[in-house]
Design a protein around this motif. Structure first.
Motif, PDB file in Angstrom:
ATOM      1  N   GLU A 275      38.805  37.997  36.725  1.00 47.49           N
ATOM      2  CA  GLU A 275      40.093  38.206  36.057  1.00 47.49           C
ATOM      3  C   GLU A 275      40.764  39.476  36.557  1.00 47.49           C
ATOM      4  O   GLU A 275      41.995  39.516  36.752  1.00 47.49           O
ATOM      5  CB  GLU A 275      39.898  38.265  34.540  1.00 47.49           C
ATOM      6  CG  GLU A 275      41.173  38.526  33.741  1.00 47.49           C
ATOM      7  CD  GLU A 275      42.258  37.478  33.945  1.00 47.49           C
ATOM      8  OE1 GLU A 275      43.404  37.738  33.507  1.00 47.49           O
ATOM      9  OE2 GLU A 275      41.991  36.409  34.536  1.00 47.49           O
ATOM     10  N   ARG A 278      42.174  38.557  39.939  1.00 48.39           N
ATOM     11  CA  ARG A 278      43.328  37.653  39.818  1.00 48.39           C
ATOM     12  C   ARG A 278      44.585  38.414  39.426  1.00 48.39           C
ATOM     13  O   ARG A 278      45.659  38.251  40.026  1.00 48.39           O
ATOM     14  CB  ARG A 278      43.026  36.554  38.782  1.00 48.39           C
ATOM     15  CG  ARG A 278      44.085  35.465  38.692  1.00 48.39           C
ATOM     16  CD  ARG A 278      43.779  34.505  37.548  1.00 48.39           C
ATOM     17  NE  ARG A 278      44.041  35.132  36.254  1.00 48.39           N
ATOM     18  CZ  ARG A 278      45.231  35.104  35.635  1.00 48.39           C
ATOM     19  NH1 ARG A 278      46.274  34.522  36.203  1.00 48.39           N
ATOM     20  NH2 ARG A 278      45.373  35.687  34.454  1.00 48.39           N
ATOM     21  N   ARG A 279      44.461  39.263  38.423  1.00 48.62           N
ATOM     22  CA  ARG A 279      45.622  40.031  37.973  1.00 48.62           C
ATOM     23  C   ARG A 279      46.088  41.003  39.056  1.00 48.62           C
ATOM     24  O   ARG A 279      47.290  41.155  39.300  1.00 48.62           O
ATOM     25  CB  ARG A 279      45.285  40.785  36.688  1.00 48.62           C
ATOM     26  CG  ARG A 279      45.111  39.875  35.475  1.00 48.62           C
ATOM     27  CD  ARG A 279      44.870  40.685  34.213  1.00 48.62           C
ATOM     28  NE  ARG A 279      44.739  39.839  33.050  1.00 48.62           N
ATOM     29  CZ  ARG A 279      45.764  39.370  32.339  1.00 48.62           C
ATOM     30  NH1 ARG A 279      47.001  39.700  32.687  1.00 48.62           N
ATOM     31  NH2 ARG A 279      45.559  38.609  31.288  1.00 48.62           N
ATOM     32  N   TYR A 280      45.134  41.648  39.688  1.00 45.13           N
ATOM     33  CA  TYR A 280      45.481  42.610  40.735  1.00 45.13           C
ATOM     34  C   TYR A 280      46.215  41.917  41.873  1.00 45.13           C
ATOM     35  O   TYR A 280      47.193  42.454  42.414  1.00 45.13           O
ATOM     36  CB  TYR A 280      44.209  43.280  41.249  1.00 45.13           C
ATOM     37  CG  TYR A 280      44.437  44.357  42.282  1.00 45.13           C
ATOM     38  CD1 TYR A 280      44.678  45.674  41.895  1.00 45.13           C
ATOM     39  CD2 TYR A 280      44.414  44.068  43.648  1.00 45.13           C
ATOM     40  CE1 TYR A 280      44.883  46.671  42.839  1.00 45.13           C
ATOM     41  CE2 TYR A 280      44.619  45.056  44.593  1.00 45.13           C
ATOM     42  CZ  TYR A 280      44.857  46.356  44.188  1.00 45.13           C
ATOM     43  OH  TYR A 280      45.074  47.335  45.127  1.00 45.13           O
ATOM     44  N   GLU A 283      49.839  41.543  41.263  1.00 41.04           N
ATOM     45  CA  GLU A 283      50.609  42.788  41.129  1.00 41.04           C
ATOM     46  C   GLU A 283      50.664  43.588  42.419  1.00 41.04           C
ATOM     47  O   GLU A 283      51.606  44.369  42.627  1.00 41.04           O
ATOM     48  CB  GLU A 283      49.973  43.657  40.030  1.00 41.04           C
ATOM     49  CG  GLU A 283      49.984  42.999  38.658  1.00 41.04           C
ATOM     50  CD  GLU A 283      49.074  43.718  37.662  1.00 41.04           C
ATOM     51  OE1 GLU A 283      48.380  44.684  38.088  1.00 41.04           O
ATOM     52  OE2 GLU A 283      49.042  43.314  36.483  1.00 41.04           O
ATOM     53  N   TYR A 363      38.819  50.050  37.427  1.00 43.16           N
ATOM     54  CA  TYR A 363      38.608  48.602  37.372  1.00 43.16           C
ATOM     55  C   TYR A 363      37.115  48.357  37.144  1.00 43.16           C
ATOM     56  O   TYR A 363      36.276  49.151  37.562  1.00 43.16           O
ATOM     57  CB  TYR A 363      39.066  47.938  38.673  1.00 43.16           C
ATOM     58  CG  TYR A 363      40.524  48.161  38.982  1.00 43.16           C
ATOM     59  CD1 TYR A 363      41.503  47.286  38.512  1.00 43.16           C
ATOM     60  CD2 TYR A 363      40.941  49.264  39.729  1.00 43.16           C
ATOM     61  CE1 TYR A 363      42.852  47.494  38.800  1.00 43.16           C
ATOM     62  CE2 TYR A 363      42.279  49.488  40.015  1.00 43.16           C
ATOM     63  CZ  TYR A 363      43.237  48.604  39.542  1.00 43.16           C
ATOM     64  OH  TYR A 363      44.556  48.816  39.820  1.00 43.16           O
TER      65      TYR A 363
END
Length: 400
Positions: A275, A278-280, A283, A363
């Motif tokens: 997750e 995926r988010r990184y 962005e 992270y």
């Protein structure tokens, strides 16, 4: 009606590509949500600091986890919650999504120390320890591994000898989670063939001759209390022995309980890392666009997500069987072998998506990857589980 209009809706969780959630009951989802919430409240805001400091407020956390019924949650009676194997697995996944050390705290307490007493102890042992351990008032540890004997516990050097009606223990144990904060230790020692071989003992840690030393300089599982135990002329009464088991089947039964939790827990670390990646990727802008739009990134995400879902399906299948007919040792080995190796691969791949930021404590990815290096080894190395599976396939033992 067109084919597209009859298609089911996409899941609310983008990582649940094959709708594993649809296989869970509302009660199971509620237990998962409750565990996720307690982790969000008392673990997640602080876990990186604990990891950096190499310490954990384990007693305070144990009381919080006991308050919501997470300690020995799959055991029945004596103040334990009596939940299912699937419930326990889902809780392990959420705990390890926060940190492997957090899941280890709960796992060692419930699936090793408490389970050993619950399964093999006297009624007096159970009444004395289990209610307080279920609330987190008392902490337990499990003394099996030794400095020179990990995968071969049958060669342990810790000895228990009879002296009148008493037992006297001498030896040491290594890599013991919760050891230096424990109130009670379940210790396995060689009592000699005349006394049943390997025997388990319920040892209050304030017994003269018992000592625990916290291990430092760990590069993995830093948010966990790990210790060496030593026993020098430690004298125990006759009723300290676990009466209902002799030989290695006792500690191995306990390890199977804990390994089952790893089957689920390792996926928590993998999910958290996936997750984050995926988010990184959505962005992070490179070459004028999010890196999520590049084929190589999507290939990594697709592979990680697929392996995560396959691991979840395997864990759920094993959990359902554990709740109905039980699990054979090789089935637990298949679960740990597959899920821990795939989880570690997911964490390492997620790190590549984050690039240099993947090694930052901002992270969770590198912390999870480092932790899983320990999980890969403890409670049965990959090599040992490989041989368990190989023996089930061929009927031939390759351990010696």
């Amino acid at each position: 009606m067109s084919a597209t209009s009859s298609m089911p809706k996409r899941p609310s969780d983008p990582l649940d590509l094959v709708d594993v959630d649809s296989l869970l009951t509302d009660e199971e989802k509620a237990i998962r949500a409750a565990t996720r919430q307690v982790c969000a409240d008392v673990v997640d805001p602080h876990v990186m600091q604990w990891y950096e400091e190499g310490d954990l407020p384990a007693r305070e956390l144990a009381r919080e986890f006991g308050r919501v019924g997470l300690l020995g949650m799959h055991l029945h009676g004596y103040g334990c919650a009596g939940m299912s194997a699937v419930d326990y697995g889902l809780a392990c996944l959420e705990l390890e999504a926060s940190d492997s050390g957090i899941r280890s705290l709960v796992s060692v307490q419930g699936s090793l120390a408490m389970f050993a007493i619950w399964r093999f102890g006297t009624e007096e042992h159970k009444q004395q320890w289990l209610p307080r351990m279920a609330t987190g008032e008392a902490i337990g540890c499990f003394g099996l591994t030794e400095p020179d004997h990990g995968s071969d516990p049958g060669s342990m050097r810790t000895r228990a000898r009879k002296d009148g009606d008493d037992w006297v223990l001498n030896g040491s144990k290594m890599w013991i989670t919760n050891g230096s904060i424990a109130d009670v230790a379940v210790v396995w020692a060689n009592a000699g063939e005349e006394n049943g071989g390997i025997r388990g003992f319920v040892v209050p840690t304030d017994t003269p001759g018992f000592a625990a030393h916290k291990l430092t300089h760990k590069m993995s599982l830093r948010a966990s209390v790990t210790s060496e135990l030593t026993f020098e002329g430690l004298r125990l009464p006759a009723d300290a022995v676990l009466p209902d088991v002799t030989g290695l089947k006792g500690p191995l039964a306990c390890l199977s309980e804990a390994r089952y939790g790893i089957v689920w827990g390792s996926l928590g670390a993998a999910r958290s890392s996936l997750e984050a990646a995926r988010r990184y990727s959505m962005e992070r802008i490179q070459f004028g666009r999010p890196i999520a739009g590049f084929q190589l990134t999507q290939a990594k995400l697709a592979s990680m997500a697929t392996e995560l879902q396959l691991g979840q399906l395997l864990a759920l299948h094993l959990g359902r069987r554990k709740d109905t007919v039980g699990l054979r040792p090789e089935q637990v080995s298949v679960g740990k072998y597959n899920n821990i190796t795939k989880a570690l691969e997911i964490c390492r791949t997620a790190r590549t998506i984050l690039g240099a930021n993947g090694v930052s404590g901002e992270y969770p990815v590198m912390r999870h990857a480092n932790n899983l290096e320990s999980v890969l080894t403890y409670e049965g190395t990959v090599e040992m589980h490989t041989l368990v599976i190989g023996q089930a396939l061929t009927g031939e033992s390759a351990f010696r």
